[in-house]
Design a protein around this motif. Structure first.
Motif, PDB file in Angstrom:
ATOM      1  N   GLU A 282      68.532  48.037  17.440  1.00 21.26           N
ATOM      2  CA  GLU A 282      67.127  47.698  17.201  1.00 21.26           C
ATOM      3  C   GLU A 282      66.418  47.766  18.546  1.00 21.26           C
ATOM      4  O   GLU A 282      66.604  46.906  19.398  1.00 21.26           O
ATOM      5  N   CYS A 283      65.598  48.808  18.735  1.00 22.47           N
ATOM      6  CA  CYS A 283      64.873  48.985  20.000  1.00 22.47           C
ATOM      7  C   CYS A 283      63.380  49.042  19.746  1.00 22.47           C
ATOM      8  O   CYS A 283      62.617  49.467  20.621  1.00 22.47           O
ATOM      9  N   ALA A 284      62.938  48.670  18.545  1.00 26.36           N
ATOM     10  CA  ALA A 284      61.531  48.858  18.189  1.00 26.36           C
ATOM     11  C   ALA A 284      60.672  47.656  18.560  1.00 26.36           C
ATOM     12  O   ALA A 284      59.452  47.736  18.538  1.00 26.36           O
ATOM     13  N   GLY A 285      61.325  46.556  18.894  1.00 31.86           N
ATOM     14  CA  GLY A 285      60.545  45.374  19.257  1.00 31.86           C
ATOM     15  C   GLY A 285      59.971  44.647  18.063  1.00 31.86           C
ATOM     16  O   GLY A 285      59.129  43.777  18.200  1.00 31.86           O
ATOM     17  N   GLN A 286      60.430  45.032  16.871  1.00 32.96           N
ATOM     18  CA  GLN A 286      59.916  44.392  15.668  1.00 32.96           C
ATOM     19  C   GLN A 286      61.074  43.956  14.791  1.00 32.96           C
ATOM     20  O   GLN A 286      61.802  44.784  14.266  1.00 32.96           O
ATOM     21  N   GLY A 287      61.220  42.684  14.645  1.00 29.76           N
ATOM     22  CA  GLY A 287      62.320  42.185  13.822  1.00 29.76           C
ATOM     23  C   GLY A 287      62.235  42.666  12.388  1.00 29.76           C
ATOM     24  O   GLY A 287      63.211  42.568  11.637  1.00 29.76           O
ATOM     25  N   SER A 288      61.084  43.214  11.989  1.00 28.16           N
ATOM     26  CA  SER A 288      60.921  43.627  10.593  1.00 28.16           C
ATOM     27  C   SER A 288      61.934  44.706  10.188  1.00 28.16           C
ATOM     28  O   SER A 288      62.272  44.839   9.021  1.00 28.16           O
ATOM     29  N   SER A 289      62.443  45.465  11.174  1.00 28.94           N
ATOM     30  CA  SER A 289      63.403  46.513  10.821  1.00 28.94           C
ATOM     31  C   SER A 289      64.810  45.945  10.593  1.00 28.94           C
ATOM     32  O   SER A 289      65.688  46.656  10.118  1.00 28.94           O
ATOM     33  N   LEU A 290      65.020  44.667  10.913  1.00 30.55           N
ATOM     34  CA  LEU A 290      66.361  44.089  10.771  1.00 30.55           C
ATOM     35  C   LEU A 290      66.862  44.157   9.332  1.00 30.55           C
ATOM     36  O   LEU A 290      68.050  44.307   9.092  1.00 30.55           O
TER      37      LEU A 290
ATOM     38  N   GLU B  65      82.529  53.913  20.141  1.00 35.36           N
ATOM     39  CA  GLU B  65      83.761  54.684  20.362  1.00 35.36           C
ATOM     40  C   GLU B  65      83.536  56.150  20.027  1.00 35.36           C
ATOM     41  O   GLU B  65      82.603  56.490  19.283  1.00 35.36           O
ATOM     42  N   ALA B  66      84.427  57.012  20.528  1.00 35.10           N
ATOM     43  CA  ALA B  66      84.373  58.435  20.208  1.00 35.10           C
ATOM     44  C   ALA B  66      84.415  58.608  18.694  1.00 35.10           C
ATOM     45  O   ALA B  66      85.200  57.955  18.013  1.00 35.10           O
ATOM     46  N   GLY B  67      83.521  59.441  18.196  1.00 40.86           N
ATOM     47  CA  GLY B  67      83.484  59.692  16.758  1.00 40.86           C
ATOM     48  C   GLY B  67      82.460  58.843  16.021  1.00 40.86           C
ATOM     49  O   GLY B  67      82.167  59.104  14.855  1.00 40.86           O
ATOM     50  N   ASP B  68      81.921  57.818  16.682  1.00 43.42           N
ATOM     51  CA  ASP B  68      80.954  56.944  16.008  1.00 43.42           C
ATOM     52  C   ASP B  68      79.651  57.670  15.689  1.00 43.42           C
ATOM     53  O   ASP B  68      79.209  58.554  16.439  1.00 43.42           O
ATOM     54  N   THR B  69      79.061  57.253  14.572  1.00 47.09           N
ATOM     55  CA  THR B  69      77.702  57.678  14.243  1.00 47.09           C
ATOM     56  C   THR B  69      76.776  56.491  14.509  1.00 47.09           C
ATOM     57  O   THR B  69      77.025  55.380  14.041  1.00 47.09           O
ATOM     58  N   VAL B  70      75.742  56.760  15.298  1.00 51.20           N
ATOM     59  CA  VAL B  70      74.839  55.707  15.759  1.00 51.20           C
ATOM     60  C   VAL B  70      73.467  55.881  15.111  1.00 51.20           C
ATOM     61  O   VAL B  70      72.971  56.999  14.992  1.00 51.20           O
ATOM     62  N   LEU B  71      72.888  54.762  14.698  1.00 49.72           N
ATOM     63  CA  LEU B  71      71.504  54.768  14.227  1.00 49.72           C
ATOM     64  C   LEU B  71      70.660  54.047  15.271  1.00 49.72           C
ATOM     65  O   LEU B  71      71.023  52.954  15.726  1.00 49.72           O
ATOM     66  N   LEU B  72      69.558  54.659  15.668  1.00 50.32           N
ATOM     67  CA  LEU B  72      68.719  54.071  16.699  1.00 50.32           C
ATOM     68  C   LEU B  72      67.304  53.889  16.153  1.00 50.32           C
ATOM     69  O   LEU B  72      66.675  54.863  15.746  1.00 50.32           O
ATOM     70  N   VAL B  73      66.843  52.649  16.105  1.00 50.88           N
ATOM     71  CA  VAL B  73      65.511  52.377  15.569  1.00 50.88           C
ATOM     72  C   VAL B  73      64.557  52.109  16.734  1.00 50.88           C
ATOM     73  O   VAL B  73      64.714  51.136  17.464  1.00 50.88           O
ATOM     74  N   GLY B  74      63.604  53.018  16.924  1.00 52.54           N
ATOM     75  CA  GLY B  74      62.628  52.857  18.009  1.00 52.54           C
ATOM     76  C   GLY B  74      62.957  53.738  19.197  1.00 52.54           C
ATOM     77  O   GLY B  74      63.851  53.422  19.971  1.00 52.54           O
ATOM     78  N   ALA B  75      62.235  54.868  19.335  1.00 51.78           N
ATOM     79  CA  ALA B  75      62.513  55.812  20.429  1.00 51.78           C
ATOM     80  C   ALA B  75      61.523  55.627  21.577  1.00 51.78           C
ATOM     81  O   ALA B  75      60.962  56.580  22.103  1.00 51.78           O
ATOM     82  N   GLY B  76      61.308  54.363  21.961  1.00 45.30           N
ATOM     83  CA  GLY B  76      60.582  54.090  23.205  1.00 45.30           C
ATOM     84  C   GLY B  76      61.542  54.307  24.372  1.00 45.30           C
ATOM     85  O   GLY B  76      62.601  54.925  24.213  1.00 45.30           O
ATOM     86  N   VAL B  77      61.175  53.796  25.523  1.00 44.65           N
ATOM     87  CA  VAL B  77      61.973  54.066  26.723  1.00 44.65           C
ATOM     88  C   VAL B  77      63.390  53.520  26.588  1.00 44.65           C
ATOM     89  O   VAL B  77      64.373  54.222  26.853  1.00 44.65           O
ATOM     90  N   ILE B  78      63.523  52.268  26.140  1.00 50.62           N
ATOM     91  CA  ILE B  78      64.859  51.673  26.002  1.00 50.62           C
ATOM     92  C   ILE B  78      65.670  52.457  24.963  1.00 50.62           C
ATOM     93  O   ILE B  78      66.857  52.738  25.155  1.00 50.62           O
ATOM     94  N   GLY B  79      65.017  52.838  23.868  1.00 55.68           N
ATOM     95  CA  GLY B  79      65.709  53.585  22.820  1.00 55.68           C
ATOM     96  C   GLY B  79      66.203  54.924  23.331  1.00 55.68           C
ATOM     97  O   GLY B  79      67.337  55.337  23.043  1.00 55.68           O
ATOM     98  N   LEU B  80      65.377  55.620  24.102  1.00 61.04           N
ATOM     99  CA  LEU B  80      65.768  56.949  24.604  1.00 61.04           C
ATOM    100  C   LEU B  80      66.946  56.856  25.577  1.00 61.04           C
ATOM    101  O   LEU B  80      67.807  57.744  25.614  1.00 61.04           O
ATOM    102  N   PHE B  81      66.985  55.781  26.364  1.00 57.35           N
ATOM    103  CA  PHE B  81      68.147  55.597  27.244  1.00 57.35           C
ATOM    104  C   PHE B  81      69.374  55.160  26.438  1.00 57.35           C
ATOM    105  O   PHE B  81      70.496  55.598  26.705  1.00 57.35           O
ATOM    106  N   THR B  82      69.162  54.299  25.446  1.00 52.49           N
ATOM    107  CA  THR B  82      70.282  53.830  24.619  1.00 52.49           C
ATOM    108  C   THR B  82      70.975  55.011  23.948  1.00 52.49           C
ATOM    109  O   THR B  82      72.211  55.108  23.914  1.00 52.49           O
ATOM    110  N   MET B  83      70.167  55.917  23.444  1.00 54.14           N
ATOM    111  CA  MET B  83      70.684  57.101  22.779  1.00 54.14           C
ATOM    112  C   MET B  83      71.587  57.925  23.718  1.00 54.14           C
ATOM    113  O   MET B  83      72.695  58.320  23.350  1.00 54.14           O
TER     114      MET B  83
END
Ligand SMILES: [Zn+2]
Ligand SMILES: [Zn+2]
Length: 344
Positions: free
Chosen positions: A239-247, A163-181
């Motif tokens: 979680e866009c890093a492909g590693q469950g370890s960041s969960l 929603e408007a105003g949300d702060t988002v955390l994005l883990v993993g700036a690969g292709v999917i992460g860059l589009f998600t952002m």
């Protein structure tokens, strides 16, 4: 000579096979001359492990130009620039019948009775017309090849109810992460904080509008998140890093009642302590692929420049070098998306 298609045929095996593309496509089908095909991380994973792949996995991000149309195709013509999408819901399978059209059993091109015998690591492919979308004038064929991974991002952001105003955390700036952002911004996120170990990827994320980008062990990450949210933590984490370890670590960064969205699909067994999730009453969500209507919206976002591929697709390789390119990515990884040009 028959055109060549590369298919993943086993662990560390990429085989060149001869293909024959009919001059007259099947009714309701189209032949596309491929322009660009993206090398997806899931292709590389299938190649490394040799798990059974479907033709749509072995080269499933592509754009091209319509070369021939079959009987009954009314909305596409020869010369149209197109990208692959997913099939419209069939309306008759067991999921469609109970109203879950977004989970149709036959959404993928590979689940169609006439699925191509190979993916798009080739020069021509025959697919049902319903699996294609025409690209608007303001969208390039290179961008068209990235429509499918962008739709994966779009689907996840839509499901996570940003929603408007949300702060988002994005883990993993690969292709999917860059589009998600970028899509999260379109949905109204005010700030997007990126966690990514690779400095080059962090720079691309900042170039595409990230508020800040940190290496995973940087103490400034938590400080920044708290500064942006009056100490609450992120509203949504992807979680866009492909590693469950960041969960596990992601729980630390989320506010009570926040949403944790799994976009990547790690196949490894990972340990989590569910009590950490329940103590914050998190919504833990997952996201699978995409739906046809999302592609319709996305092409407009690309056309308006609200979603961009700057720094995402930085390398084009000829199809003939694909075996070496796969080997190189296995050994050294790929900072961003490699596009394959079958004309080379
Ligand atoms: Zn993919
Ligand atoms: Zn269905």
């Amino acid at each position: 000579m028959l055109p060549t298609a590369y298919v993943i045929s086993g662990a560390n095996e990429l085989t060149a096979v001869g293909t024959s593309v009919p001059e007259a496509p099947l009714p309701g089908h189209v032949i596309v001359e491929i322009a660009f095909t993206g090398v997806c991380a899931s292709d590389i994973d299938a190649y490394r492990k040799g798990y059974p792949y479907s033709p749509t996995l072995s080269g499933h991000e592509w754009s091209g130009v319509v070369a021939a149309v079959g009987e009954g195709v009314v909305d596409l013509a020869v010369g149209d620039r197109v990208s692959r999408t997913t099939m419209p819901a069939c309306g008759t399978c067991k999921m469609c019948k109970v109203g879950h059209r977004d989970l149709c059993d036959f959404f993928s091109l590979g689940s169609q009775a006439t699925a191509p015998a190979h993916g798009a690591y080739t020069s021509h492919i025959q697919v049902p017309a319903g699996g294609l979308i025409r690209l608007p004038d303001g969208m390039s064929l290179e961008e068209g090849a990235m429509l499918e991974p962008a739709a994966v991002a779009y689907h996840a952001v839509r499901r996570s109810r940003v929603e408007a105003g949300d702060t988002v955390l994005l883990v993993g700036a690969g292709v999917i992460g860059l589009f998600t952002m970028q899509v999260a911004r379109v949905f109204g996120a005010t700030d997007v904080v990126v966690v990514e170990p690779d400095a080059d990827r962090r720079a691309v994320a900042l170039g595409l509008g990230a508020t800040a980008a940190f290496a995973p062990d940087d103490p400034a990450l938590l400080e920044t998140l708290h500064g942006l949210t009056d100490g609450r933590g992120a509203d949504v984490a992807y979680e866009c890093a492909g590693q469950g370890s960041s969960l596990m670590s992601m729980v630390t960064y989320l506010r009570p009642g926040g949403r944790l969205m799994m976009i990547s699909a790690p196949t490894a067994v990972v340990e989590v302590v569910p009590a950490l999730w329940t103590s914050k009453e998190l919504d833990v969500q997952t996201s699978r692929a995409h739906s046809r209507d999302e592609f319709e919206v996305l092409v407009r976002l690309f056309e308006r420049g609200l979603v961009r591929t700057t720094g995402v697709t930085t390398e084009v390789v000829p199809l003939s070098t694909l075996p070496q390119v796969f080997e190189r990515i296995v050994e050294y990884g790929a900072a961003h998306r490699v596009l394959v040009d079958p004309r080379g």
